[in-house]
Design an enzyme around this catalytic site. Structure first.
Site, short mmCIF file in Angstrom:
data_model
loop_
_atom_site.label_atom_id
_atom_site.label_comp_id
_atom_site.label_asym_id
_atom_site.label_seq_id
_atom_site.Cartn_x
_atom_site.Cartn_y
_atom_site.Cartn_z
CD1 TRP A 35 31.84 6.88 30.11
CD2 TRP A 35 31.55 6.19 32.22
NE1 TRP A 35 30.74 6.06 30.13
CE2 TRP A 35 30.55 5.61 31.41
CE3 TRP A 35 31.58 5.89 33.59
CZ2 TRP A 35 29.56 4.76 31.93
CZ3 TRP A 35 30.60 5.04 34.09
CH2 TRP A 35 29.62 4.48 33.27
NE ARG A 36 28.50 9.25 26.99
CZ ARG A 36 27.35 8.69 26.68
NH1 ARG A 36 26.22 9.25 27.07
NH2 ARG A 36 27.31 7.57 25.98
CD GLU A 40 35.28 2.85 26.92
OE1 GLU A 40 34.66 1.78 26.76
OE2 GLU A 40 34.78 3.95 26.64
CD GLN A 77 30.77 -9.32 26.99
OE1 GLN A 77 30.07 -10.30 27.15
NE2 GLN A 77 30.56 -8.45 26.02
N GLY A 114 33.42 -9.57 38.59
CA GLY A 114 33.62 -10.65 37.62
C GLY A 114 34.72 -10.36 36.61
CE1 TYR A 115 33.94 -13.33 31.79
CE2 TYR A 115 32.93 -11.29 31.10
CZ TYR A 115 33.01 -12.66 31.04
OH TYR A 115 32.17 -13.36 30.22
CE1 TYR A 129 33.81 -0.13 22.69
CE2 TYR A 129 34.95 -0.67 24.73
CZ TYR A 129 34.03 0.08 24.04
OH TYR A 129 33.34 1.06 24.68
CG ASP A 172 29.67 -1.66 21.81
OD1 ASP A 172 29.16 -1.44 20.69
OD2 ASP A 172 29.19 -1.20 22.86
CB CYS A 217 11.25 -0.58 14.66
SG CYS A 217 12.55 -1.81 14.88
CB CYS A 252 13.85 3.72 14.74
SG CYS A 252 15.59 3.64 14.28
CB CYS A 266 16.44 -0.09 9.43
SG CYS A 266 16.82 -1.57 10.38
#
Length: 351
Positions: free
Chosen positions: A34-35, A47, A52, A91-92, A130, A148, A209, A212, A218
């Site tokens: 989708w990019r 989207e 989820q 699902g959903y 969202y 999100d 981390c 990062c 942070c």
DNA sequence: AAGACGGGGGC
DNA sequence: GCCCCAGTCTT
């Protein structure tokens, strides 16, 4: 005097953070389907599929859905059963029902065109804050920050935010903070950078981390609270329910099924005959299949009793039941655990 | 604010 | 076995 959380990091630091994030994104962004497009319809579908849902799981559905329903008009003109058939297993299922309804609204009220603005997208069923922000920013460049699960995790750590996800204060914090970071950047790209970083670096459990680029900014890494961010409500115990079905069928492959109501679990999908509707029968079950299936909020203990009749149509069913030839099994959407049992059922029917 | 709503993958 | 996923809607 109350100091806004944003003032804990000043404008300069906000700009520094967002710049580092974009640099990271240039290096590490994945090549996702989708990019490759600016088609708002395709981006919208992506989207909703990804709500989820992990990218690895959703990608095949994204392609399948667009191939079957390439444009808004195709989706609007389709039968709901066909939309659910494509959605089967993901699902959903309210997502599929809402996509279908929204497409019909777009045809009826928007001339079959996708809207451009957040304020229009948010009006459509199945499009929340969202998704409206994602499509408006990615397809049309509207400066509207997405929030999100990835963004919540990242921001909760950068600011070491201790309020529970979902609280009024947290909703405000995440939205305003993401919006402040977005300011001055290309909205679609920045939103995707935010999510990508949360997904690929600022992971749940043990984030990366040590490597990062945002570490110096942070608060959570500084305090060692990464594992406890974001703060979520404790999960409750999951109750078990027993669902008993009768598989009323015959050796030719005919089988009685019914369509579930539009609302509630597995809405609009097909299921077998509830055992209660067949219990008056004097037939003896020939086989029994037990399946345990875990949903988010309950565990279903499925008990499938198979009754092989000489001719399934000889049974006088209950209202709403339909007798399906085997050739039609594949064009009806069954919930995952039931579709997974079909081959096993088929094996018992002929033996 | 809390619960319903799927299914799958990671550890 | 528990957590979480490019969330939304209802109560």
């Amino acid at each position: 005097m109350i100091v806004s959380h944003l003032e804990i990091k000043n404008d300069h630091e906000i700009r520094s953070l967002s710049h580092l994030l974009l640099e990271w994104y240039q290096q590490h962004q994945r090549d996702l389907p989708w990019r490759q497009t600016r088609d708002p319809y395709a981006i919208w579908i992506s989207e909703v599929v990804l709500q989820q849902t992990r990218i690895d799981q959703g990608t095949a559905y994204y392609h399948r859905f667009l191939k079957r329903f390439p444009r808004v008009a195709d989706l609007a003109a389709a039968n709901l059963d066909d939309v659910l058939e494509v959605w089967q297993g993901l699902g959903y299922y309210s997502r599929a029902r809402n996509l279908h309804k929204a497409a019909q609204i777009l045809v009826a009220e928007f001339g079959g065109q996708c809207p451009e603005r957040y304020s229009d997208w948010i009006l459509l069923p199945g499009v929340g804050s969202y998704t409206a922000a994602a499509v408006a920013s990615i397809a049309f460049g509207e400066p509207r920050a997405v929030v999100d699960g990835n963004v919540q995790r990242l921001l909760s750590r950068l600011w070491d935010w201790e309020d529970e996800v979902g609280s009024k204060a947290s909703v405000h914090f995440y939205q305003t903070t993401a919006q402040a970071l977005l300011s001055g950047h290309e909205p679609g790209m920045f939103n995707q950078a935010l999510m990508e970083f949360g997904s690929q670096w600022c992971k749940p459990g043990i984030p990366l981390c040590d490597a990062c680029v945002l570490r110096a900014h942070c608060r959570s890494a500084e305090r060692g609270t990464q594992r406890d961010r974001p703060v979520k409500r404790r999960t409750k115990a999951v109750p078990t329910e027993i669902w008993a079905y009768a598989i009323v069928c015959d050796p030719s492959g005919q089988m009685w099924v019914r369509k579930r109501p539009e609302h509630g679990i597995w809405g609009g999908l097909y299921e077998f005959v509830p055992r209660a509707l067949y219990e008056s029968s004097t037939d003896r079950e020939t086989h029994r299949i037990s399946i345990s299936h875990r949903l988010t909020h309950k565990i279903l203990q499925l008990e499938l009793s198979i009754f092989v009749l000489p001719d399934a149509r000889g049974w006088v069913g209950a209202p709403g039941l339909i007798c399906l030839p085997q050739s039609d099994w594949s064009v009806r959407a069954f919930p995952r655990p039931l579709s997974a049992a079909l081959p096993q059922i088929q094996g018992r029917m002929s033996s």
